[in-house]
Design a protein around this motif. Structure first.
Motif, PDB file in Angstrom:
ATOM      1  N   GLU A  59     -27.511  17.144 -14.992  1.00 31.08           N
ATOM      2  CA  GLU A  59     -28.114  15.876 -14.689  1.00 31.08           C
ATOM      3  C   GLU A  59     -27.149  15.059 -14.603  1.00 31.08           C
ATOM      4  O   GLU A  59     -25.755  14.989 -15.266  1.00 31.08           O
ATOM      5  N   ARG A  83     -13.862  11.757  -4.600  1.00 25.99           N
ATOM      6  CA  ARG A  83     -15.166  11.977  -4.115  1.00 25.99           C
ATOM      7  C   ARG A  83     -15.657  10.599  -3.920  1.00 25.99           C
ATOM      8  O   ARG A  83     -15.919   9.738  -4.602  1.00 25.99           O
ATOM      9  N   ILE A 102     -20.049   8.348 -19.121  1.00 18.01           N
ATOM     10  CA  ILE A 102     -20.781   7.054 -18.616  1.00 18.01           C
ATOM     11  C   ILE A 102     -20.338   6.674 -17.375  1.00 18.01           C
ATOM     12  O   ILE A 102     -19.180   6.445 -17.388  1.00 18.01           O
ATOM     13  N   GLU A 127     -25.430   8.923 -17.413  1.00 15.12           N
ATOM     14  CA  GLU A 127     -26.031   7.804 -17.682  1.00 15.12           C
ATOM     15  C   GLU A 127     -25.281   6.720 -17.064  1.00 15.12           C
ATOM     16  O   GLU A 127     -24.192   6.861 -16.963  1.00 15.12           O
ATOM     17  N   SER A 141     -21.201   9.271  -1.317  1.00 12.81           N
ATOM     18  CA  SER A 141     -22.326  10.328  -0.750  1.00 12.81           C
ATOM     19  C   SER A 141     -22.062  11.744  -1.216  1.00 12.81           C
ATOM     20  O   SER A 141     -22.945  12.473  -1.254  1.00 12.81           O
ATOM     21  N   GLN A 142     -20.535  12.056  -1.345  1.00 14.64           N
ATOM     22  CA  GLN A 142     -20.162  13.268  -1.946  1.00 14.64           C
ATOM     23  C   GLN A 142     -20.818  13.506  -3.171  1.00 14.64           C
ATOM     24  O   GLN A 142     -21.028  14.509  -3.522  1.00 14.64           O
ATOM     25  N   SER A 184     -24.976  -0.883 -16.339  1.00 12.64           N
ATOM     26  CA  SER A 184     -25.144  -2.023 -15.362  1.00 12.64           C
ATOM     27  C   SER A 184     -24.097  -3.090 -15.363  1.00 12.64           C
ATOM     28  O   SER A 184     -24.069  -3.636 -14.467  1.00 12.64           O
ATOM     29  N   GLN A 197     -23.346  11.943  -4.630  1.00 14.42           N
ATOM     30  CA  GLN A 197     -24.887  12.005  -4.461  1.00 14.42           C
ATOM     31  C   GLN A 197     -25.185  13.551  -4.053  1.00 14.42           C
ATOM     32  O   GLN A 197     -26.219  14.144  -4.658  1.00 14.42           O
ATOM     33  N   SER A 198     -24.407  14.187  -3.058  1.00 12.43           N
ATOM     34  CA  SER A 198     -24.638  15.474  -2.724  1.00 12.43           C
ATOM     35  C   SER A 198     -24.443  16.452  -3.866  1.00 12.43           C
ATOM     36  O   SER A 198     -25.251  17.227  -4.316  1.00 12.43           O
ATOM     37  N   GLN A 230     -24.074   2.374  -9.319  1.00 13.37           N
ATOM     38  CA  GLN A 230     -23.744   2.350  -7.917  1.00 13.37           C
ATOM     39  C   GLN A 230     -23.356   1.173  -7.430  1.00 13.37           C
ATOM     40  O   GLN A 230     -24.046   0.090  -7.722  1.00 13.37           O
ATOM     41  N   SER A 242     -27.263  16.121  -6.630  1.00 18.28           N
ATOM     42  CA  SER A 242     -28.547  16.597  -6.276  1.00 18.28           C
ATOM     43  C   SER A 242     -28.512  18.127  -6.031  1.00 18.28           C
ATOM     44  O   SER A 242     -29.344  18.856  -6.559  1.00 18.28           O
ATOM     45  N   ALA A 263     -22.440  -3.825 -20.815  1.00 18.43           N
ATOM     46  CA  ALA A 263     -23.458  -2.861 -21.319  1.00 18.43           C
ATOM     47  C   ALA A 263     -22.293  -1.254 -21.408  1.00 18.43           C
ATOM     48  O   ALA A 263     -22.823  -0.700 -22.435  1.00 18.43           O
TER      49      ALA A 263
END
Lengths: 401, 131
Positions: free
Chosen positions: B91, B72, B53, B94, B75-76, B97, B78-79, B57, B82, B101
């Protein structure tokens, strides 16, 4: 009916909570009760958030221009934006916890064999993970010949504005229909991934100015990679019964071997791949390699790449010719030497991560050392090469969402 | 003099950042005995030993966690995700927030692991790894 009841029950509960809190005059108790309610709501939300269908997309667009019409990566003096533009949309449908169906649609601005913004199915497969961690897939997938094969169209996942074509265009067929199996296990402080694949691939391609189908039958291969997160090592071997329509569809043995290494410590990044393509008969065997070094300074990563490609069996084709049929009833003879290919490519560029999910890239690529060949460039006459070098300038936006 | 003053201000601002850290948490009866390497594998989609978990961001815990465990940048990551998503490899985790939580998710899932600041740890979860 159940909804109404439970709503009433929770209303009663909140009234009870509030009144008991008021009676007890204890703020602590009230807080505890409210916190536990917030927690259970959080769980409800989490359960509701477990979607069975997920959609993701990516987009690239940019502008490229070359110093002459040699046609490196299809880019000429006539500047244009469309060929760098593509959209991808992926849907993943979870059938069960271990089974999903994934479909990826791509819409290209322009590419060989693809019409303007025609949408095509790039990936489409059903995937199932067995109890022992083995993942099997069946359908249409990428031929995993290169380190970045799987994300060939996903510019956002690549460091470069242009992937090194000396290696990445060596086998122009990118997809196959078939099955694959992959498994990961731990080894020596890192993890190993073993993958086997098999199937069939066919696509219309233009080779030495001659359009025609290239077919890979009984394609089989394996990939073994090891990574400890800083270092990644990768080896691949594949073979297929290969035929070229423009060479009369004779079936020959096609083999491919590749070695790759990647280093990434978060700041310094280096990637290199060395590949060999061996095709029986008159078609060229080629060796190629590239090395890229980049260094991240905050969100910007300047990089430099050197790449090289050379056909290895040129003597086999000297004095030979093959015949083609440019139109029905017309046969002409072409010297086999047009299949020879040689070039060295230098790139300087930078990737700027504007925000998470969006990268801006700029690149200058210079290609030369074509020897007696046309450098494998589409606009450089195969029989009478006119260009000895070319420069390509690219700016590009890659996004994933 | 002025530069000394601004240096002092910078140091004061930097001090709490340098001390900031997170600890890895799990369900009281859940996963335990993980090494930093295990946690890295779990968060970078290389191991199925536990369900990771993430904090959302922009949360400071997220930055501290990745500085410590994966090295990392945002942006690394995220890359990386993706690439994983569009090649069917997996994926992204999760996201929670807030620290409460995060604890709530961990406290209700024996397979999950997460991270919070040490001062946010309470009885609902257990600490399984500290820097």
């Amino acid at each position: 009916m159940r909804h109404t009841l439970s709503r009433r029950a929770s209303l009663a509960l909140s009234v009870a909570l509030i009144s008991s809190g008021a009676l007890a005059q204890s703020n602590d108790e009230r807080l505890d009760a409210l916190e536990s309610r917030v927690d259970s709501l959080q769980q409800d939300l989490r359960a509701a958030g477990e979607q069975r269908v997920t959609f993701n997309g990516f987009l690239s667009t940019g502008y490229a221009r070359a110093s002459n019409d040699a046609g490196f990566d299809g880019v000429t003096e006539e500047s244009e934006a469309q060929s760098l533009t593509l959209f991808g949309l992926q849907g993943r449908f979870d059938i069960s916890d271990s089974t999903n169906a994934t479909v990826q649609l791509l819409s290209f601005g322009e590419d060989s064999g693809r019409s303007d913004f025609a949408t095509q199915l790039e990936w489409g497969y059903i995937s199932h993970e067995l109890q022992n961690g083995l993942r099997v897939r069946a359908g249409q997938m990428r031929i995993p010949l290169f380190m970045y094969s799987d994300s060939l169209d996903l510019g956002y996942a690549q460091p470069w504005a242009r992937s090194p074509g000396v290696v990445y265009n060596q086998v122009t067929l990118s997809n196959y229909t078939g099955v694959d199996a992959a498994k990961r296990f731990s080894l020596g402080g890192g993890s190993v991934r073993a993958q086997a694949f098999g199937g069939h691939s066919s696509e219309e391609q233009t080779v030495a100015g001659q359009p025609g189908d290239i077919e890979l039958r009984n394609l089989v291969g394996g990939v073994l990679s090891w990574s400890d997160y800083t270092w990644t090592l990768r080896g691949v071997a594949a073979r297929a019964d290969t035929s070229f329509e423009f060479l009369g569809n004779d079936e020959v043995d096609g083999e491919f071997y590749g070695l790759g290494v990647e280093y990434d410590d978060g700041s310094l990044m280096a990637i290199s791949e060395v590949t060999r393509r061996e095709v029986g008969g008159i078609f060229a065997d080629t060796d190629s390699a590239y090395a890229t070094v980049g260094y991240r300074i905050d969100g910007v990563m300047p990089y430099a790449t050197v790449g090289w490609l050379e056909s290895q069996d040129d003597n086999l084709r000297s004095g030979q010719a093959f015949s083609v049929q440019p139109s029905p009833g017309v046969t002409s003879s072409i010297p086999a030497a047009v299949l020879n290919e040689q070039r060295t490519v230098y790139s300087l560029g930078a990737r700027y991560d504007v925000m998470p999910g969006v990268a801006l890239k700029a690149d200058w690529t210079h290609a030369r050392n074509f020897g007696d060949t046309n450098g494998g460039l589409s606009g450089n006459g195969a029989l009478t090469p006119t260009f000895e070098h070319t420069n390509v300038y690219t700016v590009k936006i890659d996004a994933a969402f | 003099m002025k530069s000394l003053k601004s240096l002092a201000v910078v140091l004061m601002l930097a001090a709490p950042l340098a001390n900031a850290e997170v600890v890895i948490i799990a369900h009281p009866n859940g996963v335990s005995g993980l090494t930093e390497g295990d946690v890295r594998s779990i968060y970078l989609n290389r191991s199925g030993k536990a369900t990771p978990i993430e904090m959302a961001q922009g949360m400071s815990e997220r930055r501290d966690f990745h500085d410590w465990i994966t090295g990392r940048s945002e942006s690394q990551l995220q890359s990386f995700w993706s690439q994983q998503t569009f090649t069917g490899e997996g994926e992204p985790p999760e996201e929670a927030s807030s620290p409460s939580a995060m604890k709530s998710i961990i406290a209700n899932d024996p397979d999950a692991i997460g991270y919070v600041s040490p001062q946010d740890v309470d009885d609902s979860v257990k600490v399984i790894l500290s820097p």
